[in-house]
Design a protein around this motif. Sequence first.
Motif, PDB file in Angstrom:
ATOM      1  N   TYR A 190       5.026  -4.918  21.036  1.00  0.00           N
ATOM      2  CA  TYR A 190       3.721  -4.273  21.267  1.00  0.00           C
ATOM      3  C   TYR A 190       2.925  -5.024  22.339  1.00  0.00           C
ATOM      4  O   TYR A 190       2.329  -4.412  23.231  1.00  0.00           O
ATOM      5  N   GLY A 247      10.502   0.394  25.697  1.00  0.00           N
ATOM      6  CA  GLY A 247       9.932   1.509  24.962  1.00  0.00           C
ATOM      7  C   GLY A 247       8.416   1.538  24.949  1.00  0.00           C
ATOM      8  O   GLY A 247       7.725   0.795  25.659  1.00  0.00           O
ATOM      9  N   ASN A 248       7.897   2.393  24.093  1.00  0.00           N
ATOM     10  CA  ASN A 248       6.460   2.642  23.976  1.00  0.00           C
ATOM     11  C   ASN A 248       5.820   1.580  23.071  1.00  0.00           C
ATOM     12  O   ASN A 248       6.231   1.433  21.912  1.00  0.00           O
ATOM     13  N   ASN A 305       4.606   2.822  19.617  1.00  0.00           N
ATOM     14  CA  ASN A 305       5.658   2.948  18.607  1.00  0.00           C
ATOM     15  C   ASN A 305       5.976   1.593  17.981  1.00  0.00           C
ATOM     16  O   ASN A 305       6.205   1.491  16.765  1.00  0.00           O
ATOM     17  N   ALA A 306       5.992   0.552  18.807  1.00  0.00           N
ATOM     18  CA  ALA A 306       6.255  -0.795  18.294  1.00  0.00           C
ATOM     19  C   ALA A 306       5.157  -1.234  17.322  1.00  0.00           C
ATOM     20  O   ALA A 306       5.437  -1.900  16.319  1.00  0.00           O
ATOM     21  N   TYR A 307       3.918  -0.866  17.608  1.00  0.00           N
ATOM     22  CA  TYR A 307       2.778  -1.186  16.730  1.00  0.00           C
ATOM     23  C   TYR A 307       3.003  -0.611  15.334  1.00  0.00           C
ATOM     24  O   TYR A 307       2.890  -1.319  14.324  1.00  0.00           O
ATOM     25  N   TYR A 308       3.352   0.667  15.266  1.00  0.00           N
ATOM     26  CA  TYR A 308       3.541   1.312  13.970  1.00  0.00           C
ATOM     27  C   TYR A 308       4.808   0.809  13.279  1.00  0.00           C
ATOM     28  O   TYR A 308       4.852   0.712  12.045  1.00  0.00           O
ATOM     29  N   LYS A 309       5.838   0.501  14.053  1.00  0.00           N
ATOM     30  CA  LYS A 309       7.061  -0.047  13.462  1.00  0.00           C
ATOM     31  C   LYS A 309       6.812  -1.421  12.846  1.00  0.00           C
ATOM     32  O   LYS A 309       7.409  -1.761  11.820  1.00  0.00           O
TER      33      LYS A 309
END
Length: 254
Positions: free
Chosen positions: A46, A52-53, A56-60
């Motif tokens: 993140y 990648g995005n 998306n890493a934040y939510y993962k």
Amino acid sequence: MSSTDKTGATQAPKGFEALKSHIVTHKIDVGLWCTRVLTILFTFAYFVPLFGNPVNAYYKALIANAATSALRLHQRLPRVISWRDFLVAMSKEDSFHYLIYSVIFLYVSPFTLVLLPVFLFALIHFASYSLTLLDTIGRNSWWGARLLISLVELQSRKILSLIALTEILLMPISFIFLFFHGGLLTPFLYYQFLTMRYKSQRNPYTKNMFHELRIILDDFSDQPNTPNFLKNFIKSFIVVVSRFAPPLEAPRDN
């Protein structure tokens, strides 16, 4: 057989075979280690969006933390218990608190400070269990990794205090920022989380941080060069916050 041979025969095997055996025997502990590794990696992804995005890493990272909390909760809760006692016991577990924390922020817009507590908790526990895994392989193995782990463990108290401070700061931020970007319920749900953290019997850092912040504000308001309007505001603020502080339960003898 000589005493040396007997000692060598009774010593536990070391190396990767011992590591494999440890993994088979301690599946949940190793699973927790893996989910913490994922939390750390997704947090880095993140902040350093090379792959990648970053959103998306934040939510993962939050999902990985939720998985860690669920596994830890499975470990901690007793097996045979009434539903009422089960719910009471669950509400006292730190892992349940951070399962709720992850769920709260999974449904709001990304906010960087949210990841700091989950990252730091993952880092502390990752370092601790990594040392166990390295000891399984051999006490003289991976000395560079051991040095980094020891640095984390030496700073663990400061890290836990920083986590507690972040938990407290997110409360007003949840009103200022998330009230508009994350839904009306977020501040009220977060207040319930912070109440559980304040009452935690296992981790007193949040309660202690509230006390330390009050001392700092009291000292600042008592300074002769502090303007009167600021003194009055600080005193009123302390009174309001104190009213919302939950009563602490006396620890029970096991």
